[in-house]
Design an enzyme around this catalytic site. Structure first.
Site, PDB file in Angstrom:
ATOM      1  N   GLU A 451       0.831  -1.191   0.000  1.00  0.00           N
ATOM      2  CA  GLU A 451       0.000   0.000   0.000  1.00  0.00           C
ATOM      3  C   GLU A 451       0.873   1.250   0.000  1.00  0.00           C
ATOM      4  OE1 GLU A 451      -1.895   0.018   3.754  1.00  0.00           O
ATOM      5  OE2 GLU A 451      -2.686   2.035   3.576  1.00  0.00           O
ATOM      6  N   ASP A 524      -0.891  -1.477   5.966  1.00  0.00           N
ATOM      7  CA  ASP A 524      -0.780  -0.988   7.345  1.00  0.00           C
ATOM      8  C   ASP A 524      -1.850  -1.624   8.206  1.00  0.00           C
ATOM      9  OD1 ASP A 524       1.297   0.648   6.750  1.00  0.00           O
ATOM     10  OD2 ASP A 524       0.038   2.397   6.311  1.00  0.00           O
ATOM     11  N   ASP A 526      -4.029  -0.464   9.962  1.00  0.00           N
ATOM     12  CA  ASP A 526      -5.007   0.556  10.362  1.00  0.00           C
ATOM     13  C   ASP A 526      -6.240   0.429   9.479  1.00  0.00           C
ATOM     14  OD1 ASP A 526      -4.285   1.523   7.916  1.00  0.00           O
ATOM     15  OD2 ASP A 526      -3.362   3.351   8.648  1.00  0.00           O
ATOM     16  N   ASP A 528      -7.374   2.183   6.960  1.00  0.00           N
ATOM     17  CA  ASP A 528      -7.161   2.241   5.512  1.00  0.00           C
ATOM     18  C   ASP A 528      -6.582   0.942   4.991  1.00  0.00           C
ATOM     19  OD1 ASP A 528      -8.192   4.659   5.067  1.00  0.00           O
ATOM     20  OD2 ASP A 528      -6.275   5.743   4.928  1.00  0.00           O
TER      21      ASP A 528
END
Ligand code: TTJ
Length: 660
Positions: A451, A524, A526, A528
């Site tokens: 990403e 990640d 998280d 996103d």
């Protein structure tokens, strides 16, 4: 995305059909054993002793009242969070029987509260949801409570019994006044108040929002039952009431809220033997599909035979009607299943005896009973064709919508063929963004999908270029939900991915040309990252399922923490692991903790060391169930409309942290 997050509170419950023939009596209760094992191994009975287990125990109690409502007796359930930290649940049902059970020399009430019973079932005839998740009942909650008291209102009397950690403290006594402070006016009913034992549970603090979600889920599936939630723990009393007149009709109306609907909800309800089928169908003018299915109170997130039967019937009835109405001129015009589900909001709700249910799949989110498919198919076929005959204007609107979808599909197919013919994907040149590996043997080649460009940069420097290739993706790929293949291959990131993989797409796919046998999603940890992971999983699930089926798709597991003291460095991949490491470092000076927010925070060496080096890394292999779940989540999250998303978020305690 960790698949755990999208697990709903899987609830292996059952349903209690209204059963007039078998008047319940104390004799029907079957007793197995005492409660000693429960306190020894609470997790085995209540799932966990964390906040989830705590609320599972409250749900266990609430579901007794829900059962009484499903049986046709209770109309209200009151849930009170008391100032002392205990919780009360009351209903206006018939009240637990208090008569003696000669075989046990105890009242039925005491037996219910102090003995583990078989599969949570009382005798053979009652299909209940209580005693759900781990096949236990209220006695387990009793055992895990510092104290608990029950009051039964029956025959104009109030009976009470008290317990401590599941042990009887008082006989069943007739008392003058209720201990409950919540005004419950009903003449009959049951109240249980319990104080979770915090020497068992990590937390004893009930969470208003979790309870709200629990009762909301129940409220939709039990029409005409009032839920009253009262939080008296703070000076300012919070109150919440749930009531859905129409059961799943209300649910569909809620899902279609703020949308242009094409007709009023179509409701089908029929019983065949042991199986009751309830279906609601309502189209809106959007293009997204929102079909939810339940078995008893379990949300079958991966569908199953009930859903297949429903889809078959829908396609069949609409096709037949279209042919009869002369809408389709020739045979190629006939519609396929996908066409019938554009703009469809539907709930398929199956009720069947608990011990007949077969769940499948890794997460048990899929109904497996093969006989169910034909039953649902038949009932929906009959119900829907009757509705069409009686409401030709509904039929006409639906047909127009579906016909349009079919036309769009055919146009898209033509466009796709044109794109493929143009050789959009036959690029002999690999994409510029791909940092390929030197190895040519797919069996030992790896492709990291990373990403963002910055993490991509670190990965390129940190990798072992001999066998590891890196393809950075820009982030939010695109909403593949509506993007058909033709448009998707025009998207830069997807095009790069398809070319890098080398096996083509659509009719041109050839697995033998796949260039990497490890495709590793690295995002990640998280929101996103999860989002992108869901997107990629969905892409593979829909367009290259063979990659998943062959076990070629993986998710990388980057660490969450770096723990450093001087030259000593540790990485932790989970919260508990971090605590453990810190604990073991207690002797010298305090270690420095770094929480990684993204892959970009790691330098290339760290990324290699922790996440990419086959010696240290851990990879999670994606299986088709994971991908299917991602697909289901994706459909809900990415649909054109907001309400279903909201619904999803609200009905999933854990994924509520997903901030979309
Ligand atoms: C009433 O008589 C017929 C068969 O079902 C009987 C019964 O037990 N009903 C019942 C139990 N209603 N409510 C409960 C109940 C409610 C709470 C809050 C807690 C418990 C353990 C049971």
């Amino acid at each position: 995305m960790q698949v755990e997050i999208i697990l709903r509170g899987l609830y292996n419950g059952s349903y209690m059909a209204k059963n007039n023939s078998s008047e319940y009596s104390a004799q029907q209760i079957q007793v197995l054993e005492g409660l000693e094992p429960v306190r020894k191994r609470p997790g085995m009975y209540i799932g966990s002793t964390d906040i989830t287990g705590l609320h599972e125990s409250l749900r266990e109690i609430i579901d007794n009242s829900v059962d009484e409502a499903l049986a046709g007796y209770a109309k209200n359930v009151w849930i009170t969070l008391n100032p002392d930290g205990s919780a009360s649940v009351s209903d206006d049902g018939r009240g637990i029987p208090v008569d003696m059970m000669p075989a046990y020399k105890k009242s039925a009430l005491e037996v219910v509260m102090t003995k583990l019973h078989a599969g949570g079932k009382f005798g053979g005839s009652a299909y209940k949801i209580s005693g759900g998740l781990h096949g236990v009942g209220s006695s387990v909650v009793n055992a895990l409570s510092q104290w608990l008291w029950v009051e039964v209102r029956r025959d104009n009397k109030i009976y009470r019994q008290e317990y401590k950690i599941g042990k009887t403290q008082t006989p069943v006594e007739i008392v003058k006044e209720s201990k409950l402070t919540t005004p419950v006016s009903a003449k009959t009913g049951t109240t249980v108040t319990f104080m979770p034992d915090t020497s068992i549970f990590q937390t004893g603090e009930f969470d208003f929002d979790i309870i709200k979600k629990q009762i909301r889920e129940r409220a939709y599936l039990v029409p005409k039952l009032y839920f009253h939630l009262l939080d008296k723990r703070k000076e300012e009393i919070k109150e919440l009431n749930y009531y859905f007149e129409g059961g799943i009709v209300s649910l569909v109306e809620k899902l279609n809220e703020n949308k242009e609907t094409l007709h009023r909800p179509i409701y089908i309800n029929k019983t065949d033997g042991d199986v009751q089928v309830e279906v609601v169908i309502q189209y809106n003018d959007s293009y997204s599909e929102n079909v939810e299915s339940f078995v008893n109170v379990i949300n079958t997130i991966n569908g199953g035979t009930h859903l297949t039967g429903f889809k078959m019937a829908l396609t069949r009835v609409i096709n037949d009607y279209g042919k009869k109405a002369g809408a389709f001129k020739n045979d190629e015009d006939s519609i396929i299943g996908d066409d019938t589900r554009e703009g469809l909001t539907s709930v398929v709700f199956l009720k069947m005896p608990q011990d007949m249910i077969q769940f499948e799949g890794q997460t048990k989110g899929k109904l497996g009973n093969s006989e169910v498919q034909q039953i649902v198919n038949q009932i929906v076929k009959e119900g829907l064709s009757t509705h069409f005959e009686e409401n030709p204007s509904d039929a006409r609107r639906i047909l127009e919508k579906v016909y349009l979808a079919a036309k769009a599909r055919l146009a898209a197919k033509a466009a796709k063929e044109a794109v493929i013919r143009k050789g959009a994907l036959e690029g002999s040149t690999l994409p510029g963004k791909l940092a390929d590996c030197q190895e040519k043997n797919p069996a030992i080649s790896e492709l990291y999908l990373v990403e963002g460009d910055s993490a991509g940069g670190s990965a390129k420097q940190g990798r072992d270029r001999k066998f590891q290739a890196i393809l950075p993706l820009r982030g939010k790929i695109l909403n593949t939900e509506r993007a058909r293949l033709d448009r998707m291959v025009e998207h830069e990131d997807i095009k790069n991915l398809i070319i890098a993989l080398g096996m083509g797409i659509g009719d041109m796919k050839n697995l033998e040309k796949l260039r990497y046998h490890r495709v590793i999603i690295m995002t990640d940890a998280d929101v996103d990252g999860e989002h992108i992971e869901t997107l990629i999983l969905t892409f593979f699930f829909r367009h290259m399922p063979e990659i998943i089926q062959n076990g070629y798709l993986y998710v990388a597991m980057p660490p969450l923490f770096k723990i450093q003291r001087g030259k000593e460095i540790h990485y932790a991949y989970r919260e508990e692991q971090k605590d453990e490491i810190v604990k073991n470092m207690k002797n010298g000076s305090a270690p420095v903790l770094q929480r990684y927010k993204g892959l970009g925070e790691m330098n290339p060496e760290q990324l290699w060391e922790t996440t990419m080096n086959p010696e240290n890394r851990s990879l999670k292999q994606v299986n088709i169930d994971d991908a299917e779940e991602a697909d289901a989540v994706f459909t809900m999250l990415m649909g054109n409309e907001v309400p279903p998303r909201k619904h999803f978020i609200q009905s999933n305690a854990i994924s509520a942290t997903l901030d979309i």
